[in-house]
Design an enzyme around this catalytic site. Sequence first.
Site: not given
Length: 399
Positions: A279, A379
């Site tokens: 990530d 998000k």
Amino acid sequence: MQITVEPSKSLCNRYLILHHLLGNNVDELQLSSADDVQVLKSILNGQHGNHWNVGHTGTAFRFLTALACLQNEEIILTGSERIKERPIAPLVDILRKWGAEISYLNKEGFAPLKISSSKLSPTSISLEKLASSQFITALLLIAPFLETELNFQLHPKQGSTSYIKMTLDCLKNTGLNCSYKNNQISIYPVSDTLKVKDFPKIESDWSSASYWYSMVACGIINELELSYFTSESSQGDAVLPRIFNQLGVTTVFQRNQKILLKKSKAVSYFKIDCTECPDIAQTLLITCIIKQIPCEISGLESLVVKECDRYNKMPEELKKLQIKIINDSFCWAYHGEPIQINKKTEIQTHKDHRIALSFAPIQFLYPDIIITNKKVVNKSYPDFWSFFEELKSHQPNLL
């Protein structure tokens, strides 16, 4: 300048599932306001009835696929168009072997799913190398609530095992019994005498902290204080202090569970395998580009099946800045050329929060850069742009 980073959404989602299965009121958890977390919470609280729509939330879709097998009613599980493109078959196949009644309502191997009330008869398994560790986490989260001890033998080359270890820490912190040794995980059934531990204070999100590390590394601000973080974190992206030490950021852990980021000297060449921390790969790439540090970033297999195909979309967007990224064998290579912008340039986010967030330092330094659909960061990090504007007000000389 001080910034409070919201609780880790990875931890929040795991604790939501566990406390729901234990029958606790999940409203008592101190949770992130990120869409990923709030969507899962609303489903667990019954706000979606038996038609569970996760939107863009891949984590929730995977966790709920397993959880739905324990429900006493038929569940329809679906999501956005991108969710319908992300494979779910590896998890479904295992659950079916355990006795789950799951059918695909459209394309074989993909959402939407129909999951009927199932009597699971699980067996210990030796797992293949899976594209997402979340398939494994989904199984681990429901395992204590099944009738028998379960053993999972991980593939020796399984990626993102740091997230699997995080899941096991969440089990232990909730009072559930598990062990992990030599790639074998053992999960024991929940005890009738279990005394559930107090709701935990959930550590802030290290993935979200990466964007502020990038700001310091790029010289946008020389010092920045973030909270709430500990040096004993179970989050996979807690490797940030060690990694960014190479890119020009020193991390000082303070007694008040805050960290102080200080700009320092960077290496002249950067190489990393992001198998365990995918990530932050985009953030590392952008940081190297701004600092013109040649780099090689590998271990990017999982980026293909994220919110968008990050592995290919990042080089595509960087071409607009005259930056050539060689992407080969799930590796990005950058040779140190400078950013070139001759006119206003739009960076497409491809509905992916991490593209928007990783490009933020470039937009800060190059006002002609326009990041489209900036609200996509809701998000994972809804407050990011407000902190971004506050940082601008502290650093007017850089604009």
